[in-house]
Every structure is written in structure tokens, then in C-alpha cells.
Design a protein around this motif. Sequence first.
Motif, PDB file in Angstrom:
ATOM      1  N   ALA A 105      -6.367  38.192  80.800  1.00 41.49           N
ATOM      2  CA  ALA A 105      -5.070  37.594  81.111  1.00 41.49           C
ATOM      3  C   ALA A 105      -4.280  37.291  79.839  1.00 41.49           C
ATOM      4  CB  ALA A 105      -5.264  36.319  81.929  1.00 41.49           C
ATOM      5  N   ALA A 106      -4.955  36.812  78.788  1.00 40.36           N
ATOM      6  CA  ALA A 106      -4.294  36.482  77.523  1.00 40.36           C
ATOM      7  C   ALA A 106      -4.518  37.527  76.445  1.00 40.36           C
ATOM      8  CB  ALA A 106      -4.788  35.125  77.025  1.00 40.36           C
ATOM      9  N   CYS A 107      -5.217  38.615  76.807  1.00 35.81           N
ATOM     10  CA  CYS A 107      -5.542  39.671  75.821  1.00 35.81           C
ATOM     11  C   CYS A 107      -6.209  39.070  74.591  1.00 35.81           C
ATOM     12  CB  CYS A 107      -4.287  40.447  75.418  1.00 35.81           C
ATOM     13  SG  CYS A 107      -3.463  41.267  76.783  1.00 35.81           S
ATOM     14  N   ASP A 108      -7.238  38.264  74.823  1.00 34.86           N
ATOM     15  CA  ASP A 108      -7.887  37.544  73.740  1.00 34.86           C
ATOM     16  C   ASP A 108      -9.365  37.383  74.062  1.00 34.86           C
ATOM     17  OD1 ASP A 108      -8.210  36.236  71.381  1.00 34.86           O
ATOM     18  OD2 ASP A 108      -7.002  34.475  71.905  1.00 34.86           O
ATOM     19  N   TYR A 109     -10.108  36.789  73.091  1.00 32.49           N
ATOM     20  CA  TYR A 109     -11.515  36.445  73.281  1.00 32.49           C
ATOM     21  C   TYR A 109     -11.631  34.932  73.373  1.00 32.49           C
ATOM     22  CZ  TYR A 109     -12.951  41.204  72.090  1.00 32.49           C
ATOM     23  OH  TYR A 109     -13.130  42.555  72.089  1.00 32.49           O
ATOM     24  N   ALA A 125       6.881  30.990  70.858  1.00 27.68           N
ATOM     25  CA  ALA A 125       7.978  30.115  71.277  1.00 27.68           C
ATOM     26  C   ALA A 125       8.384  29.162  70.162  1.00 27.68           C
ATOM     27  CB  ALA A 125       7.557  29.322  72.517  1.00 27.68           C
ATOM     28  N   GLU A 126       7.411  28.662  69.415  1.00 26.94           N
ATOM     29  CA  GLU A 126       7.721  27.747  68.323  1.00 26.94           C
ATOM     30  C   GLU A 126       8.470  28.449  67.201  1.00 26.94           C
ATOM     31  OE1 GLU A 126       5.339  24.773  65.229  1.00 26.94           O
ATOM     32  OE2 GLU A 126       4.272  25.834  66.842  1.00 26.94           O
ATOM     33  N   ASN A 127       8.189  29.722  66.982  1.00 27.02           N
ATOM     34  CA  ASN A 127       8.844  30.479  65.917  1.00 27.02           C
ATOM     35  C   ASN A 127      10.045  31.294  66.409  1.00 27.02           C
ATOM     36  OD1 ASN A 127       6.918  30.298  63.384  1.00 27.02           O
ATOM     37  ND2 ASN A 127       5.615  30.468  65.186  1.00 27.02           N
ATOM     38  N   GLU A 128      10.517  30.971  67.624  1.00 21.59           N
ATOM     39  CA  GLU A 128      11.747  31.546  68.188  1.00 21.59           C
ATOM     40  C   GLU A 128      11.670  33.067  68.273  1.00 21.59           C
ATOM     41  OE1 GLU A 128      15.021  30.140  65.970  1.00 21.59           O
ATOM     42  OE2 GLU A 128      14.726  28.034  66.510  1.00 21.59           O
ATOM     43  N   GLN A 129      10.549  33.559  68.730  1.00 23.75           N
ATOM     44  CA  GLN A 129      10.422  34.988  68.956  1.00 23.75           C
ATOM     45  C   GLN A 129      10.595  35.296  70.451  1.00 23.75           C
ATOM     46  OE1 GLN A 129       6.645  36.126  67.300  1.00 23.75           O
ATOM     47  NE2 GLN A 129       7.557  36.663  65.346  1.00 23.75           N
ATOM     48  N   ILE A 130      10.828  36.561  70.725  1.00 24.78           N
ATOM     49  CA  ILE A 130      11.025  36.979  72.115  1.00 24.78           C
ATOM     50  C   ILE A 130       9.678  36.961  72.823  1.00 24.78           C
ATOM     51  CG2 ILE A 130      11.781  38.843  73.614  1.00 24.78           C
ATOM     52  CD1 ILE A 130      13.673  39.709  71.396  1.00 24.78           C
ATOM     53  N   LEU A 131       9.611  36.197  73.904  1.00 22.55           N
ATOM     54  CA  LEU A 131       8.362  36.059  74.636  1.00 22.55           C
ATOM     55  C   LEU A 131       8.238  37.170  75.674  1.00 22.55           C
ATOM     56  CD1 LEU A 131       8.419  32.206  75.271  1.00 22.55           C
ATOM     57  CD2 LEU A 131       7.243  33.431  73.450  1.00 22.55           C
ATOM     58  N   THR A 132       7.035  37.577  75.903  1.00 21.96           N
ATOM     59  CA  THR A 132       6.785  38.570  76.952  1.00 21.96           C
ATOM     60  C   THR A 132       6.889  37.908  78.325  1.00 21.96           C
ATOM     61  OG1 THR A 132       4.427  38.125  76.799  1.00 21.96           O
ATOM     62  CG2 THR A 132       5.284  39.946  75.463  1.00 21.96           C
ATOM     63  N   THR A 133       7.410  38.636  79.260  1.00 22.79           N
ATOM     64  CA  THR A 133       7.598  38.109  80.619  1.00 22.79           C
ATOM     65  C   THR A 133       6.269  38.139  81.369  1.00 22.79           C
ATOM     66  OG1 THR A 133       9.828  39.017  80.582  1.00 22.79           O
ATOM     67  CG2 THR A 133       8.975  38.314  82.707  1.00 22.79           C
ATOM     68  N   GLU A 134       5.938  37.010  81.967  1.00 25.64           N
ATOM     69  CA  GLU A 134       4.684  36.911  82.711  1.00 25.64           C
ATOM     70  C   GLU A 134       4.768  37.728  84.010  1.00 25.64           C
ATOM     71  OE1 GLU A 134       1.990  35.550  81.661  1.00 25.64           O
ATOM     72  OE2 GLU A 134       2.839  34.622  79.858  1.00 25.64           O
ATOM     73  N   ARG A 135       3.610  38.010  84.551  1.00 27.21           N
ATOM     74  CA  ARG A 135       3.538  38.850  85.753  1.00 27.21           C
ATOM     75  C   ARG A 135       4.180  38.148  86.946  1.00 27.21           C
ATOM     76  NH1 ARG A 135      -0.191  39.929  89.865  1.00 27.21           N
ATOM     77  NH2 ARG A 135      -0.311  42.149  90.442  1.00 27.21           N
ATOM     78  N   GLU A 137       6.520  35.915  86.859  1.00 28.87           N
ATOM     79  CA  GLU A 137       7.963  35.880  86.650  1.00 28.87           C
ATOM     80  C   GLU A 137       8.601  37.240  86.953  1.00 28.87           C
ATOM     81  OE1 GLU A 137      11.111  34.449  83.164  1.00 28.87           O
ATOM     82  OE2 GLU A 137       8.938  34.367  82.826  1.00 28.87           O
ATOM     83  N   LYS A 138       7.918  38.304  86.634  1.00 25.84           N
ATOM     84  CA  LYS A 138       8.426  39.638  86.959  1.00 25.84           C
ATOM     85  C   LYS A 138       8.537  39.832  88.466  1.00 25.84           C
ATOM     86  CE  LYS A 138       6.757  42.127  82.891  1.00 25.84           C
ATOM     87  NZ  LYS A 138       5.842  43.200  82.397  1.00 25.84           N
ATOM     88  N   GLU A 139       7.529  39.373  89.177  1.00 19.48           N
ATOM     89  CA  GLU A 139       7.570  39.495  90.633  1.00 19.48           C
ATOM     90  C   GLU A 139       8.714  38.683  91.226  1.00 19.48           C
ATOM     91  OE1 GLU A 139       3.772  38.340  92.057  1.00 19.48           O
ATOM     92  OE2 GLU A 139       2.745  40.178  91.367  1.00 19.48           O
ATOM     93  N   LYS A 140       8.958  37.480  90.658  1.00 21.39           N
ATOM     94  CA  LYS A 140      10.054  36.651  91.147  1.00 21.39           C
ATOM     95  C   LYS A 140      11.397  37.306  90.891  1.00 21.39           C
ATOM     96  CE  LYS A 140       9.232  31.773  91.676  1.00 21.39           C
ATOM     97  NZ  LYS A 140       9.543  30.418  91.140  1.00 21.39           N
ATOM     98  N   LEU A 141      11.569  37.923  89.706  1.00 18.73           N
ATOM     99  CA  LEU A 141      12.826  38.593  89.392  1.00 18.73           C
ATOM    100  C   LEU A 141      13.087  39.764  90.333  1.00 18.73           C
ATOM    101  CD1 LEU A 141      12.685  38.628  85.476  1.00 18.73           C
ATOM    102  CD2 LEU A 141      14.268  37.323  86.902  1.00 18.73           C
ATOM    103  N   GLU A 142      12.018  40.406  90.787  1.00 17.49           N
ATOM    104  CA  GLU A 142      12.186  41.555  91.671  1.00 17.49           C
ATOM    105  C   GLU A 142      12.450  41.149  93.120  1.00 17.49           C
ATOM    106  OE1 GLU A 142       8.652  43.769  91.158  1.00 17.49           O
ATOM    107  OE2 GLU A 142       9.149  44.470  89.121  1.00 17.49           O
ATOM    108  N   THR A 143      11.950  39.976  93.509  1.00 13.38           N
ATOM    109  CA  THR A 143      12.035  39.591  94.933  1.00 13.38           C
ATOM    110  C   THR A 143      13.045  38.485  95.200  1.00 13.38           C
ATOM    111  OG1 THR A 143      10.191  38.042  94.600  1.00 13.38           O
ATOM    112  CG2 THR A 143       9.651  40.267  95.340  1.00 13.38           C
ATOM    113  N   ASP A 144      13.281  37.579  94.246  1.00  7.29           N
ATOM    114  CA  ASP A 144      14.147  36.413  94.471  1.00  7.29           C
ATOM    115  C   ASP A 144      15.471  36.638  93.763  1.00  7.29           C
ATOM    116  OD1 ASP A 144      15.282  33.974  94.930  1.00  7.29           O
ATOM    117  OD2 ASP A 144      13.545  32.800  94.291  1.00  7.29           O
TER     118      ASP A 144
END
Length: 331
Positions: A105-109, A125-135, A137-144
Motif C-alpha cells: 500500500a505504501a510501497c515500502d518495507y 506535503a511538508e516540502n510542498e511537492q505534488i502528492l500522488t492521488t490515493e486510490r 480519491e481517484k474512485e471518488k473523482l470518477e463517481t462523485d
Amino acid sequence: MGERKGTNKYYPPDFDPAKHGSLNGYHKTHALRERARKLSQGILIIRFEMPYNIWCDGCKNHIGMGVRYNAEKKKVGNYFTTPIYRFRMKCHLCVNYIEMQTDPAACDYVIVSGASRKEERWDMAENEQILTTEREEKEKLETDAMFKLDHGGKDKEKLNKALPSLLELQDHQAAWKDDFQLNSALRRKFRIEKKEKVEKEEKDDAVRARTNLSIPLLPEREQDKRLAALLSYQTPDSYEDRQRSKRQEISSRSWFGTTSTATTPGGLLHKLGLQGKEAAVAKALGPSRTPLICRKSDTQESAPEVETIERDASSSSLVPNYSDSDSDHGK
């Protein structure tokens, strides 16, 4: 062992490909040898590389990223269709065992037990970079549709805030777009710096040759120049000048000593000269005897006695001391 036709491998006489399949099947061994000794338990021995820096809980030592271990790998679950693997390895500095597993889920160990992670993670987020969209949130954007409209408004606000910075970056990129002009300016700057450096080295070499020095010289400063201007150097007098000044000093001295000159080196020389003159005069007069009258005072003032003492003139001063007789006349 016999040789099979059409191959370069040697097989045992009783080897049957249909029955054994391969030489590993014939010898009843696995192709991975010792690495597969726990394969019946679903465990495979692999070479595991530490993904980040950790602290061992057993010996409290630091284990750096990239250190490799022989780890037992086994499957412990699934994240949707992605399997989750767990790795168990022994610390090379103590008897403690470390267990880690994958986090799809986090692509980590994730550390399960035996160690603690050294926190060096980058917060986007702390360094003001573009965050990846969570799964989700993607589903909500497609349906809502309302959520999508609200999300679009927030994106526009972010764009308006970042627009001045983006325009400034574009201006900087446009200013540095001409590669030929940039290269020419950089080479010109290097030529000027090289010329100044060569001139400075020549000046330093000339100063070192003139002063017979072999040390590196620091650059000049205004404070050093002002200090050097205040200094004045005077060459020492020659031997003849020193002798001449010494004779003038001797000739200008007074023959009669004073209390002030007795303490100075010149007064001391003058005093020694006077004593030498007195000794010369006494020697010239010869061993004559000079009567000196000294009054001897007793405890009885009524009967003073006068005593005549003859002294050698060579061992006493020629001027008698009348301090006692003056005091007597005063009485």
C-alpha cells in the motif's frame, strides 16, 4: 555413466527422463540446494539487502542501508492481488533476529520485530511537492460529481498561489536559454580570473625574491597598507659616525661630578676619571706626611684632649674635613 545421443551431458545408466525428469529429480535434490532446505515449510532462503538504516534492538548497534543478509522469505498475506512477504534474518553483530515485511500500500518495507527504523523519510506535503492521488480519491473523482467540482476549485486555488513562482522560474529559464551567450560569458569570466591570478603570482614571486622568502603571501588589505605607511625604517650609523659621536660626548662632559650624573653611565666614568687624577697628584707629591687635627670628645666635656694624627698623604684626601671644628666654634 553412459552418454546419451545428441547431447554433451553424462547421465547415469538407470536415468529415465520420463521417470526422473532431470538430474535433480534423479538425485532427489533441489536446484537451489541449501537455499531450499525449508521449502516444505514455505520458506526460501534468499539474499536480502537492508532497504534503509535501522537500529538493532538486541545490541543497539546501527545497521546501514545496503547491508546484505541471508534471510528466510515466506508469504504471509495479500494486499488485493499483491502478495505480502516477510523476511527473517539474524543480526551479524549479536544473536537477535530481525523481521521485516513488504507494505504494498505504501510501497515500502515495515519492521515487524527486532529493530527500529532510523527516521529519514521525505515528507512530500511538508516540502510542498505534488502528492500522488490515493486510490479512494481517484474512485471518488470518477463517481462523485460534487467531489470532483470541489476538488477542481481547490486545484485552481493552488495554481493561483503557485503562479508567481512559476512565472519567475519561466523568466529565469528564458534568461538562460541562449547556450552560446552563456558559454561565451562563462569563458570570458574564466579568462579574466586566470589573468588576475597570473598577475598576482608574478607580484608575489617578485616580493619573495626581493625579501628572500619562501612562504605563500596573503592578499593585500587596506588596513595593511595604512599600517605599512606609518612605519619608518632608518639605516644604522657607520663605525666612523659612532666613534665621532662618542668623542663629542666625552669632550662635552663636565670635569666636576654632580649628584644627577653619578647615577648615569657618563657620571660614573667622570667619577672614575676624578679618582684617577687624585691618585696621580698624590703620587707626584711623594710620601709627605700631612698633620691632621682631629678633636676627640670624651664623656667629660670639661677636659677635652687634642690628638695629632699623622697620615700618609697618598692614602687620604688633600682637603681636610673641618666639619667637627666648625661645630665646636659654634658651641
